[in-house]
Design a protein around this motif. Structure first.
Motif, PDB file in Angstrom:
ATOM      1  N   ARG B   3       0.742  -1.293  -0.007  1.00  0.00           N
ATOM      2  CA  ARG B   3      -0.050   0.005  -0.241  1.00  0.00           C
ATOM      3  C   ARG B   3       0.865   1.356  -0.014  1.00  0.00           C
ATOM      4  NH1 ARG B   3      -4.149  -0.766   4.873  1.00  0.00           N
ATOM      5  NH2 ARG B   3      -2.272  -0.725   6.032  1.00  0.00           N
ATOM      6  N   ASN B   4       0.307   2.344  -0.593  1.00  0.00           N
ATOM      7  CA  ASN B   4       1.212   3.470  -0.402  1.00  0.00           C
ATOM      8  C   ASN B   4       0.793   4.249   0.993  1.00  0.00           C
ATOM      9  OD1 ASN B   4       2.021   4.226  -3.209  1.00  0.00           O
ATOM     10  ND2 ASN B   4      -0.199   4.505  -3.765  1.00  0.00           N
ATOM     11  N   GLY B 101       0.045  -3.968   5.469  1.00  0.00           N
ATOM     12  CA  GLY B 101      -1.294  -4.138   6.041  1.00  0.00           C
ATOM     13  C   GLY B 101      -1.405  -4.801   7.276  1.00  0.00           C
ATOM     14  N   ASP B 104      -2.238   0.172  10.204  1.00  0.00           N
ATOM     15  CA  ASP B 104      -2.650   1.353   9.442  1.00  0.00           C
ATOM     16  C   ASP B 104      -1.953   2.674   9.756  1.00  0.00           C
ATOM     17  OD1 ASP B 104      -4.370  -0.194   7.874  1.00  0.00           O
ATOM     18  OD2 ASP B 104      -6.284   0.726   8.821  1.00  0.00           O
ATOM     19  N   ALA B 221      -1.521   4.483   6.338  1.00  0.00           N
ATOM     20  CA  ALA B 221      -1.835   3.942   5.007  1.00  0.00           C
ATOM     21  C   ALA B 221      -2.730   4.678   3.912  1.00  0.00           C
ATOM     22  CB  ALA B 221      -2.546   2.679   5.128  1.00  0.00           C
ATOM     23  N   GLU B 222      -2.586   4.802   2.660  1.00  0.00           N
ATOM     24  CA  GLU B 222      -3.177   5.831   1.806  1.00  0.00           C
ATOM     25  C   GLU B 222      -4.772   5.797   2.186  1.00  0.00           C
ATOM     26  OE1 GLU B 222      -2.624   4.493  -2.074  1.00  0.00           O
ATOM     27  OE2 GLU B 222      -3.362   6.416  -3.004  1.00  0.00           O
ATOM     28  N   GLU B 223      -5.507   4.474   2.518  1.00  0.00           N
ATOM     29  CA  GLU B 223      -6.986   4.828   2.570  1.00  0.00           C
ATOM     30  C   GLU B 223      -7.434   5.560   3.960  1.00  0.00           C
ATOM     31  OE1 GLU B 223      -5.327   1.895   1.915  1.00  0.00           O
ATOM     32  OE2 GLU B 223      -6.001   0.192   2.927  1.00  0.00           O
ATOM     33  N   ARG B 224      -6.170   5.603   4.672  1.00  0.00           N
ATOM     34  CA  ARG B 224      -6.668   6.363   6.097  1.00  0.00           C
ATOM     35  C   ARG B 224      -5.885   7.897   6.020  1.00  0.00           C
ATOM     36  NH1 ARG B 224      -6.805   3.000  10.224  1.00  0.00           N
ATOM     37  NH2 ARG B 224      -7.656   4.885  11.512  1.00  0.00           N
ATOM     38  N   LYS B 226      -6.426  10.615   4.585  1.00  0.00           N
ATOM     39  CA  LYS B 226      -7.267  11.934   4.714  1.00  0.00           C
ATOM     40  C   LYS B 226      -8.000  12.030   6.051  1.00  0.00           C
ATOM     41  CE  LYS B 226      -8.926  12.961   0.212  1.00  0.00           C
ATOM     42  NZ  LYS B 226      -8.372  12.000  -0.809  1.00  0.00           N
ATOM     43  N   GLU B 227      -7.970  11.206   6.917  1.00  0.00           N
ATOM     44  CA  GLU B 227      -8.475  11.396   8.313  1.00  0.00           C
ATOM     45  C   GLU B 227      -7.595  12.229   9.273  1.00  0.00           C
ATOM     46  OE1 GLU B 227      -8.957   7.626  10.256  1.00  0.00           O
ATOM     47  OE2 GLU B 227      -9.823   6.508   8.428  1.00  0.00           O
ATOM     48  N   TRP B 234       4.194  11.832   0.709  1.00  0.00           N
ATOM     49  CA  TRP B 234       4.303  10.354   0.342  1.00  0.00           C
ATOM     50  C   TRP B 234       5.611   9.850   0.503  1.00  0.00           C
ATOM     51  CZ3 TRP B 234      -0.114   7.772   0.560  1.00  0.00           C
ATOM     52  CH2 TRP B 234      -1.268   8.603   0.236  1.00  0.00           C
TER      53      TRP B 234
END
Lengths: 138, 388
Positions: B3-4, B101, B104, B221-224, B226-227, B234
């Motif tokens: 993951r990024n 993974g 996070d 991790a990328e999907e988190r 923005k929180e 990066w």
């Protein structure tokens, strides 16, 4: 590590950390500097290793007979580690022998600043009854 | 490659002779600004909490102590050690866990407390990172290893000591503008060139400082991401390299082979080259190390690093700004904190948050951190990309 620390300022002949090092020290006492040679692939090491870096086979000690080297690089230590600070300034030099093997030791008889490329000669020095070392002379 | 992962926040203690704080308090100082941004303990999954040398504090199992002091004692933690690359090694370890993974969100913190012992004792501890059997008996201190490189470099390329002093003058110029710096004062070229010798050819102003301090970052991790922030940085390239244990065994002393390998690997992973880098934080534990870094990282050809120095291309408005936070020389070098401090500075520069416009680098898209351990036995190079 603690035992090796006691080797500071030369090698204590009665404090070998392994039987291999005991052999090396017994030779040094007789002014023989030993390198090691892999019993399997023949690679040579100075200073010696008990295990070959290439094939991890056992190495045996063999005498290193070159004495003339050229100064590869040097440092004049003005501010040393605590345990050697009273000896400063001292000069540490890497010498390169014609075979390409190198050795690190002090130069003890300099009258003028060291220079890269200058000739060095390997010598031995008894520091006291139980300590011995090798050194460079110019 | 997994993951990024981005750096989403950073914190930094004041560097210096911190007789008002030990390791644990320094760590709190580094994490507090991150906490204040809203990344509270409950949002952190795990941590890497590291220092390089336990001799200085005498503390064993230190990551447990730090985790407990920061209030994350119930989260998985570990310490990574690799001499002066302890900070970026911690980041590399954490990146792997997040990219894979396993977690996070991770806190990565580096710290060192060095001034509770004398300079001579600190020099003793650091000399024990040389080969204890074949190097230590000859009193080769940490500066002595780099002096061995300097002697050979100066002889091979015929450079005067003044070139090295110019690097120190630059470091102090920027350190003087950094409120976190250990020794924030300008020095003149004359002062730097004629300072008291430490390990000739290196003098006092060629040597970094024995510093107490801590720095921390949070990665996600990328999907988190923005929180936590809309201004992430990066992690695009990670290169690690290694070199021979004994310095006499290096084929060349005018370059650090592990640093060249690490740089190459980092550029390849990021898909960019040296010309794309807008700023660099390099490991100037000694002035000669910064000069060699220019060449190992591809900013200059071998032997030509002096041109960067003499043309002031390494200043904040130059072609390749380097260590515009004062570097290890003026900001200071708390061993385990240094790699994280480099990361923190790049984040700050990308966000345009340097305290003084006179040290703010314009429009940083790519930043590079070059962190070297001992005399090159460990090297980590990170390439970061602005994510906003």
């Amino acid at each position: 590590m603690a035992e090796e620390k006691e080797l500071y300022l030369g090698y204590a002949t009665d404090k070998a950390v392994t039987p291999f090092m005991a052999d090396w020290l017994r030779n040094l006492e007789q002014e023989k500097l030993m390198k090691s040679k892999c019993t399997s692939c023949g690679t040579e090491y100075l200073p010696p290793r008990q295990h070959c870096q290439k094939c991890l086979s056992i190495c045996e000690l063999t005498e290193f007979t070159e004495r003339e080297a050229k100064l590869y690089s040097y440092v004049i230590v003005d501010f040393g580690p605590e345990s050697l600070s009273d000896k400063a300034p001292y000069v540490v030099a890497i010498g390169e022998f014609p075979s390409g093997l190198r050795l690190t030791a002090h130069i003890t008889n300099l009258m003028s600043p060291p220079e890269v490329g200058m000739p060095l000669k390997l010598a031995f020095e008894k520091i006291d009854d139980k300590k011995i070392s090798y050194k460079w002379l110019v | 490659m997994g993951r990024n992962v981005a750096v989403v926040a950073g914190g930094h203690s004041k560097f210096g002779k911190r007789y008002d704080a030990t390791m644990r308090e320094l760590c709190a100082e580094a994490y507090k600004p991150i906490y204040d941004e809203g990344i509270t303990q409950d949002r952190i999954d795990a941590s890497v909490l590291s220092y390089a040398a336990s001799q200085f504090s005498g503390q064993g199992a230190g990551s447990a102590l730090i985790a407990d002091y920061l209030g994350i004692q119930d989260k998985p933690h570990m310490r990574v050690e690799s001499a002066c690359t302890t900070g970026t090694a911690s980041l590399r370890a954490a990146w792997g866990m997040v990219a894979a993974g396993l977690y996070d969100v991770m806190l990565v913190l580096g710290v060192e407390q060095m001034n509770r012992v004398s300079s001579a004792t600190a020099t003793e501890y650091m000399s024990q990172a040389g080969d204890m059997r074949w190097e230590y008996p000859f009193g080769i201190s940490f500066p002595a290893f780099y002096a061995l490189m300097a002697s050979r470099y100066m002889a091979d390329y015929g450079i005067p000591h003044e070139v090295l002093s110019r690097i120190s003058v630059k470091s102090h110029h920027y350190g003087a503008q950094n409120p976190k710096a250990h020794l924030p004062k300008e020095v003149s070229l004359e002062e730097a060139d004629n300072a008291v010798p430490i390990c000739r050819p290196l003098n006092l102003y060629d040597c970094s400082l024995i510093t107490d301090g801590a720095a921390a970052v949070v990665i996600a991790a990328e999907e988190r991401v923005k929180e936590f922030t809309d201004r992430p940085m990066w992690i695009r390239g990670i290169g690690a390299g290694a070199s021979e244990m004994m310095i006499q065994d290096r084929k060349s002393l005018t370059s650090i082979p592990g640093a060249k390998r690490a740089g190459k690997a980092a550029y390849e992973m990021a898909g960019i080259g040296p010309d794309d880098i807008d700023m660099a934080q390099v490991h100037d534990c000694f002035s000669i190390a910064e000069l060699i870094a220019y060449e190992d990282l591809g900013f200059a050809e071998p032997g030509k690093g002096r041109e960067i120095v003499e043309n002031k291309e390494n200043y904040h408005e130059g072609r390749i700004p380097v260590n515009c936070d004062g570097g290890l020389k003026s900001k200071g070098h708390p061993l385990g904190a240094t790699g994280i401090s480099m990361t923190y500075e790049i984040l700050k520069q990308m966000r345009g948050e340097a305290e003084q416009p006179s040290r703010q680098i314009k429009d940083v898209k790519y930043g590079l951190a070059h962190n070297v351990g001992q005399s090159g036995q460990f090297v980590n190079v990170f390439i970061f990309e602005r994510g906003f």
